[in-house]
Design an enzyme around this catalytic site. Structure first.
Site, PDB file in Angstrom:
ATOM      1  N   CYS A  40     -51.302 -65.414  67.980  1.00 56.02           N
ATOM      2  CA  CYS A  40     -50.778 -64.648  66.892  1.00 56.02           C
ATOM      3  C   CYS A  40     -51.721 -64.891  65.872  1.00 56.02           C
ATOM      4  O   CYS A  40     -51.550 -66.360  65.446  1.00 56.02           O
ATOM      5  CB  CYS A  40     -49.402 -64.630  66.557  1.00 56.02           C
ATOM      6  SG  CYS A  40     -49.132 -63.548  65.129  1.00 56.02           S
TER       7      CYS A  40
ATOM      8  N   GLY B 150     -35.796 -76.718  60.511  1.00 52.15           N
ATOM      9  CA  GLY B 150     -34.575 -76.300  59.833  1.00 52.15           C
ATOM     10  C   GLY B 150     -33.501 -77.188  59.375  1.00 52.15           C
ATOM     11  O   GLY B 150     -33.127 -77.804  60.269  1.00 52.15           O
TER      12      GLY B 150
ATOM     13  N   CYS C  99     -50.901 -63.185  60.332  1.00 55.58           N
ATOM     14  CA  CYS C  99     -50.924 -63.541  58.880  1.00 55.58           C
ATOM     15  C   CYS C  99     -52.407 -63.559  58.174  1.00 55.58           C
ATOM     16  O   CYS C  99     -52.492 -63.537  56.983  1.00 55.58           O
ATOM     17  CB  CYS C  99     -50.066 -64.700  58.594  1.00 55.58           C
ATOM     18  SG  CYS C  99     -50.309 -66.177  59.524  1.00 55.58           S
TER      19      CYS C  99
ATOM     20  N   TYR D  98     -49.403 -76.223  61.266  1.00 55.10           N
ATOM     21  CA  TYR D  98     -48.589 -76.685  60.377  1.00 55.10           C
ATOM     22  C   TYR D  98     -47.172 -77.075  60.667  1.00 55.10           C
ATOM     23  O   TYR D  98     -46.528 -78.104  60.339  1.00 55.10           O
ATOM     24  CB  TYR D  98     -48.417 -75.627  59.268  1.00 55.10           C
ATOM     25  CG  TYR D  98     -47.285 -75.979  57.909  1.00 55.10           C
ATOM     26  CD1 TYR D  98     -47.297 -76.960  57.370  1.00 55.10           C
ATOM     27  CD2 TYR D  98     -46.385 -74.947  58.032  1.00 55.10           C
ATOM     28  CE1 TYR D  98     -46.299 -76.971  56.317  1.00 55.10           C
ATOM     29  CE2 TYR D  98     -45.593 -74.988  57.046  1.00 55.10           C
ATOM     30  CZ  TYR D  98     -45.434 -76.332  56.348  1.00 55.10           C
ATOM     31  OH  TYR D  98     -44.265 -76.086  55.572  1.00 55.10           O
TER      32      TYR D  98
ATOM     33  N   CYS E  75     -36.258 -71.886  62.612  1.00 51.27           N
ATOM     34  CA  CYS E  75     -35.100 -72.374  63.542  1.00 51.27           C
ATOM     35  C   CYS E  75     -35.756 -73.410  64.634  1.00 51.27           C
ATOM     36  O   CYS E  75     -36.916 -73.309  65.022  1.00 51.27           O
ATOM     37  CB  CYS E  75     -34.329 -71.375  64.153  1.00 51.27           C
ATOM     38  SG  CYS E  75     -33.474 -70.290  63.017  1.00 51.27           S
TER      39      CYS E  75
ATOM     40  N   CYS F 223     -45.353 -62.592  57.429  1.00 53.34           N
ATOM     41  CA  CYS F 223     -44.991 -62.857  58.909  1.00 53.34           C
ATOM     42  C   CYS F 223     -43.795 -62.180  59.106  1.00 53.34           C
ATOM     43  O   CYS F 223     -42.757 -62.439  58.479  1.00 53.34           O
ATOM     44  CB  CYS F 223     -44.901 -64.291  59.200  1.00 53.34           C
ATOM     45  SG  CYS F 223     -44.342 -64.693  60.967  1.00 53.34           S
TER      46      CYS F 223
ATOM     47  N   ASN G 142     -34.543 -68.767  68.265  1.00 52.82           N
ATOM     48  CA  ASN G 142     -35.539 -69.140  67.343  1.00 52.82           C
ATOM     49  C   ASN G 142     -36.506 -67.856  67.114  1.00 52.82           C
ATOM     50  O   ASN G 142     -37.089 -67.487  68.413  1.00 52.82           O
ATOM     51  CB  ASN G 142     -36.441 -70.326  67.556  1.00 52.82           C
ATOM     52  CG  ASN G 142     -37.738 -70.680  66.762  1.00 52.82           C
ATOM     53  OD1 ASN G 142     -38.668 -71.206  67.406  1.00 52.82           O
ATOM     54  ND2 ASN G 142     -37.487 -70.357  65.688  1.00 52.82           N
ATOM     55  N   GLY G 143     -36.834 -67.326  65.856  1.00 53.58           N
ATOM     56  CA  GLY G 143     -37.617 -66.311  65.864  1.00 53.58           C
ATOM     57  C   GLY G 143     -37.050 -65.208  64.956  1.00 53.58           C
ATOM     58  O   GLY G 143     -36.028 -65.267  64.155  1.00 53.58           O
TER      59      GLY G 143
HETATM   60  S1  SF4 Z   1     -49.521 -66.802  63.243  1.00 52.88           S
HETATM   61 FE1  SF4 Z   1     -48.701 -66.027  61.354  1.00 52.88          FE
HETATM   62  S2  SF4 Z   1     -47.748 -64.133  61.515  1.00 52.88           S
HETATM   63 FE2  SF4 Z   1     -47.986 -64.919  63.592  1.00 52.88          FE
HETATM   64  S3  SF4 Z   1     -45.900 -65.674  63.904  1.00 52.88           S
HETATM   65 FE3  SF4 Z   1     -47.234 -67.231  62.992  1.00 52.88          FE
HETATM   66  S4  SF4 Z   1     -46.949 -67.301  60.631  1.00 52.88           S
HETATM   67 FE4  SF4 Z   1     -46.070 -65.374  61.995  1.00 52.88          FE
END
Ligand code: SF4
Length: 473
Positions: A447, A38, A450, A252, A12, A392, A112-113
């Protein structure tokens, strides 16, 4: 890479504005610039200060709104949303902003999330007598706000936010004010801008450029902004914060002309490409990138390796979205229709093909085949992020462990599956260094779940896909 082919989709984009007479019209433009986040649904809710109007629908922003509909959304405040359908499924009722009307006033919400404790909260709310109108986890916040015992809306919002776990960038609007909140990990990007005497917030700064707003700063994790006719106030709903911005936003998802925490996305991607060249130097004749999101990294690789960057693949821009279906077979057909190799560039050449990530691997295999069919003598695949081994839970549809090719296969096995002459993935350290966030700490404000499997929040068992649950038993 093309989002709809990759199987790695943003869920989103949100936008909010207060203090501009053309609020809905500007929201419409802003949502168009966030359209890549989106494409399944869009909506705008506007406020005059005493009355709220809304319009939403399934499809692209330009398909959902006519000028006539926009003209009916009057007022100096507005919130808007573009949606990619996964959490809670599709359908008109799940298109946001969600609008709740009651005797005490209206509440519009856009999110969003993804909340990792949404199901637990839904069960709790239903046991307490709430009737949920949608399958979207966003509605949970509305019910928590309504049920909170506090007198004033701001305190009720704060109290409700402390019960949520996971990733959320919320824009919330009542008749008289706009409230903006970011989760304690700041997993999704959210920026604040100024336009005339008013303020705007957006998932990405490219929305500010299109409406002529000036970027002020990022919204901070745990922050609640309250914007109304008296101006803007910053408060906290929690001090227990730990910035963990989604790294895939840099790699990305976000548009190259957006900045995240002051770092331009195109420039970050170029540095990822340069880092890739430093980690994996290789002899080749041309470097090419998979359009659109990998082009910046490919340019970076080419510059650092001193190998010409060429347009070896082009995107067929006028293929309708309806051709791109979520089944494997049709997805592969979609790759063929969406991308074409440029024979004159790759024929008889050793090609370095830079891509931003590999999810299932089928798209990469198809592109490698395409380049070889067009006469490339060697195809070396360079990925500007590490292998995605874990799903994720924060609003990105990365499927399950089972579907992630890197969770079950070594790099050499993936190379064989996609038919490349070599395959290299950027290291986690290299990626974090190249992006260049100034944060301290182990993850430097990212983060990385993933890639590493270390999730910045607790993961609730009912957040997991049934296959993932089996894995955890
Ligand atoms: S870094 Fe990877 S696990 Fe973390 S929010 Fe982004 S897509 Fe999701």
């Amino acid at each position: 890479m093309l989002a709809e082919l990759k199987g790695l989709n943003e869920e989103c984009g949100v936008f909010g504005i207060w203090g501009h007479e053309q609020a809905a019209q500007l929201t419409y433009y802003a949502l168009q610039s966030l359209q890549h986040r989106g494409q399944e649904g869009a909506g705008i809710v506007a406020s005059t200060g005493s009355e709220i109007t809304s319009h939403k629908g399934e499809g692209l922003v330009t398909e959902v709104f006519s000028q006539e509909q926009l003209d009916q959304l009057v007022g100096h405040g507005a919130v808007g949303h573009v949606r990619y359908t996964t959490a809670g499924g599709g359908g008109y009722e799940n298109v946001q902003p969600l609008l709740f009307r009651s005797q005490t006033g209206s509440l519009a919400l856009a999110h969003n999330g993804n909340l990792v404790n949404a199901n637990a909260l839904k069960h709790q709310l239903e046991r307490q007598g709430s009737i949920l109108q949608t399958t979207s986890d966003t509605e949970v916040l509305a019910h928590l706000i309504k049920r909170s015992g506090y007198e004033n809306v701001k305190e009720r919002v704060k109290n409700a936010l402390t019960m949520l776990k996971g990733a959320y960038a919320f824009v919330i609007m009542t008749e008289t004010e706009l409230m903006v909140a970011l989760d304690p990990n700041g997993l999704r990007p959210l920026s604040l801008g100024q336009i005339g005497d008013g303020y705007a917030v957006a998932s990405e700064t490219c929305a500010f450029d299109i409406i002529g707003a000036e970027y002020i700063r990022s919204v901070e994790p745990g922050e609640l902004l309250i914007i109304n006719d008296d101006g803007i106030r910053s408060e906290r709903f929690t001090y227990a914060t730990n910035r963990s911005i989604c790294t895939m936003e840099y790699v990305y998802f976000s548009r190259p002309d957006s900045d995240i925490d002051g770092i331009n996305v195109h420039s970050a991607r170029k540095r990822l490409g340069k880092q890739l060249a430093a980690e994996f130097p290789i002899e080749a004749d041309v470097v090419t990138g998979v359009p659109d999101s990998s082009i910046s990294a490919a340019i970076g690789y080419a510059e650092a390796a001193n190998i010409p960057y060429e347009m070896g693949l082009i995107k067929n821009r006028y293929i309708g979205r309806t051709f791109i279906q979520p089944s494997q077979e049709l997805r592969e057909q979609g790759v063929k229709m969406k991308l074409s190799p440029v024979r004159g560039v790759v024929e008889g050449k050793r090609v370095i093909m830079v891509d931003d990530s590999i999810v299932r691997g089928t798209t990469s295999r198809r592109i490698v085949n395409m380049l070889k069919d067009a006469g490339a003598t060697e195809v070396h695949v360079m990925i500007s992020s590490p292998p995605i081994k874990n799903p994720c839970f924060y609003g990105i549809d990365t499927s399950t462990h089972e579907e992630l090719i890197a969770s079950k296969n070594s790099v050499e096995e993936i190379r064989q599956i996609i038919g490349a002459d070599s395959l290299s993935f950027l290291s986690v350290e290299g990626m974090v260094t190249a992006i260049g966030r100034p944060d301290s700490g182990e993850n430097k404000g990212h983060c990385l779940a993933c890639f590493t499997g270390k999730y910045p929040t607790e993961i609730y068992p009912d957040t997991l896909h049934p296959y993932e649950k089996e894995l955890t038993h």
